[in-house]
Scaffold this motif. Sequence first.
Motif, PDB file in Angstrom:
ATOM      1  N   THR A  93       4.621   3.697   3.130  1.00  0.00           N
ATOM      2  CA  THR A  93       4.436   2.442   2.416  1.00  0.00           C
ATOM      3  C   THR A  93       4.231   1.335   3.444  1.00  0.00           C
ATOM      4  OG1 THR A  93       5.863   3.165   0.606  1.00  0.00           O
ATOM      5  CG2 THR A  93       5.413   0.814   0.779  1.00  0.00           C
ATOM      6  N   VAL A  94       3.182   0.581   3.276  1.00  0.00           N
ATOM      7  CA  VAL A  94       2.850  -0.479   4.223  1.00  0.00           C
ATOM      8  C   VAL A  94       2.683  -1.786   3.459  1.00  0.00           C
ATOM      9  CG1 VAL A  94       1.043  -1.318   5.777  1.00  0.00           C
ATOM     10  CG2 VAL A  94       1.830   1.034   5.943  1.00  0.00           C
ATOM     11  N   PHE A  95       3.178  -2.858   4.068  1.00  0.00           N
ATOM     12  CA  PHE A  95       3.102  -4.173   3.457  1.00  0.00           C
ATOM     13  C   PHE A  95       2.249  -5.106   4.324  1.00  0.00           C
ATOM     14  CE2 PHE A  95       6.235  -3.015   0.450  1.00  0.00           C
ATOM     15  CZ  PHE A  95       7.193  -2.266   1.118  1.00  0.00           C
ATOM     16  N   LEU A  96       1.622  -6.054   3.675  1.00  0.00           N
ATOM     17  CA  LEU A  96       0.919  -7.126   4.377  1.00  0.00           C
ATOM     18  C   LEU A  96       1.450  -8.439   3.832  1.00  0.00           C
ATOM     19  CD1 LEU A  96      -1.297  -7.741   6.485  1.00  0.00           C
ATOM     20  CD2 LEU A  96      -2.858  -8.068   4.559  1.00  0.00           C
ATOM     21  N   GLN A  97       2.311  -9.081   4.623  1.00  0.00           N
ATOM     22  CA  GLN A  97       2.843 -10.384   4.242  1.00  0.00           C
ATOM     23  C   GLN A  97       1.850 -11.444   4.681  1.00  0.00           C
ATOM     24  OE1 GLN A  97       5.696 -11.233   2.517  1.00  0.00           O
ATOM     25  NE2 GLN A  97       4.885 -13.331   2.612  1.00  0.00           N
TER      26      GLN A  97
ATOM     27  N   CYS B 141       0.862  -1.180   0.000  1.00  0.00           N
ATOM     28  CA  CYS B 141       0.000   0.000   0.000  1.00  0.00           C
ATOM     29  C   CYS B 141       0.890   1.219   0.000  1.00  0.00           C
ATOM     30  CB  CYS B 141      -0.915  -0.005   1.218  1.00  0.00           C
ATOM     31  SG  CYS B 141      -1.933   1.488   1.371  1.00  0.00           S
ATOM     32  N   ALA B 142       0.786   2.019  -1.039  1.00  0.00           N
ATOM     33  CA  ALA B 142       1.538   3.271  -1.119  1.00  0.00           C
ATOM     34  C   ALA B 142       0.575   4.414  -0.839  1.00  0.00           C
ATOM     35  CB  ALA B 142       2.168   3.415  -2.496  1.00  0.00           C
TER      36      ALA B 142
ATOM     37  N   TYR C  91      -8.992  -7.102  -1.240  1.00  0.00           N
ATOM     38  CA  TYR C  91      -8.297  -6.468  -0.122  1.00  0.00           C
ATOM     39  C   TYR C  91      -8.147  -4.971  -0.394  1.00  0.00           C
ATOM     40  CZ  TYR C  91      -7.216 -10.924   2.023  1.00  0.00           C
ATOM     41  OH  TYR C  91      -7.322 -12.148   2.656  1.00  0.00           O
ATOM     42  N   TYR C  92      -8.519  -4.186   0.621  1.00  0.00           N
ATOM     43  CA  TYR C  92      -8.475  -2.739   0.515  1.00  0.00           C
ATOM     44  C   TYR C  92      -7.460  -2.176   1.495  1.00  0.00           C
ATOM     45  CZ  TYR C  92     -12.948  -3.266  -1.886  1.00  0.00           C
ATOM     46  OH  TYR C  92     -13.945  -3.626  -2.755  1.00  0.00           O
ATOM     47  N   CYS C  93      -6.792  -1.142   1.062  1.00  0.00           N
ATOM     48  CA  CYS C  93      -5.886  -0.373   1.892  1.00  0.00           C
ATOM     49  C   CYS C  93      -6.624   0.889   2.338  1.00  0.00           C
ATOM     50  CB  CYS C  93      -4.648  -0.033   1.059  1.00  0.00           C
ATOM     51  SG  CYS C  93      -3.478   1.052   1.811  1.00  0.00           S
ATOM     52  N   ALA C  94      -6.495   1.252   3.606  1.00  0.00           N
ATOM     53  CA  ALA C  94      -7.210   2.421   4.118  1.00  0.00           C
ATOM     54  C   ALA C  94      -6.349   3.146   5.140  1.00  0.00           C
ATOM     55  CB  ALA C  94      -8.531   1.996   4.741  1.00  0.00           C
ATOM     56  N   ALA C  95      -6.672   4.397   5.414  1.00  0.00           N
ATOM     57  CA  ALA C  95      -5.864   5.200   6.329  1.00  0.00           C
ATOM     58  C   ALA C  95      -6.717   6.200   7.085  1.00  0.00           C
ATOM     59  CB  ALA C  95      -4.758   5.932   5.570  1.00  0.00           C
TER      60      ALA C  95
END
Length: 127
Positions: free
Chosen positions: A83-87, A22-23, A99-103
């Motif tokens: 920048t966040v990663f999901l391993q 996620c950028a 899958y959604y990235c949110a902030a």
Amino acid sequence: EVQLQASGGGLVQAGGSLRLSCAASGFTFDDYVIGWLRQAPGKGREGVSCIHISDGEMNDRSTYYADSVKGRFTISSGDARNTVFLQMNSLKPEDTAVYYCAASDNRWHCPTDFTSWGQGTQLTVSS
């Protein structure tokens, strides 16, 4: 305006691994939370994982995981703090979802009440 770009979805066999990225851009604050949520066909949106990012005196990187992914998924922030990663390891067919990235600038909005959302990325886990 905060913008979020998720990537990394795909097709993987059960037991396999994948990493989502996620950028984020447009942050005007130094303390925020970024999270991943997912939505499977016919189901509601589920908060999967979050990471609180705060530098300076607090220097916090605390995380949250849904029970369904604990021990299998790991969230982390990159060298570029936005920048966040999901391993995702030991994937199961029930992990199949968009899958959604949110902030949000409020850490208590984790795991589902985020104020900014990105587009989704599809993960399909075959049995």
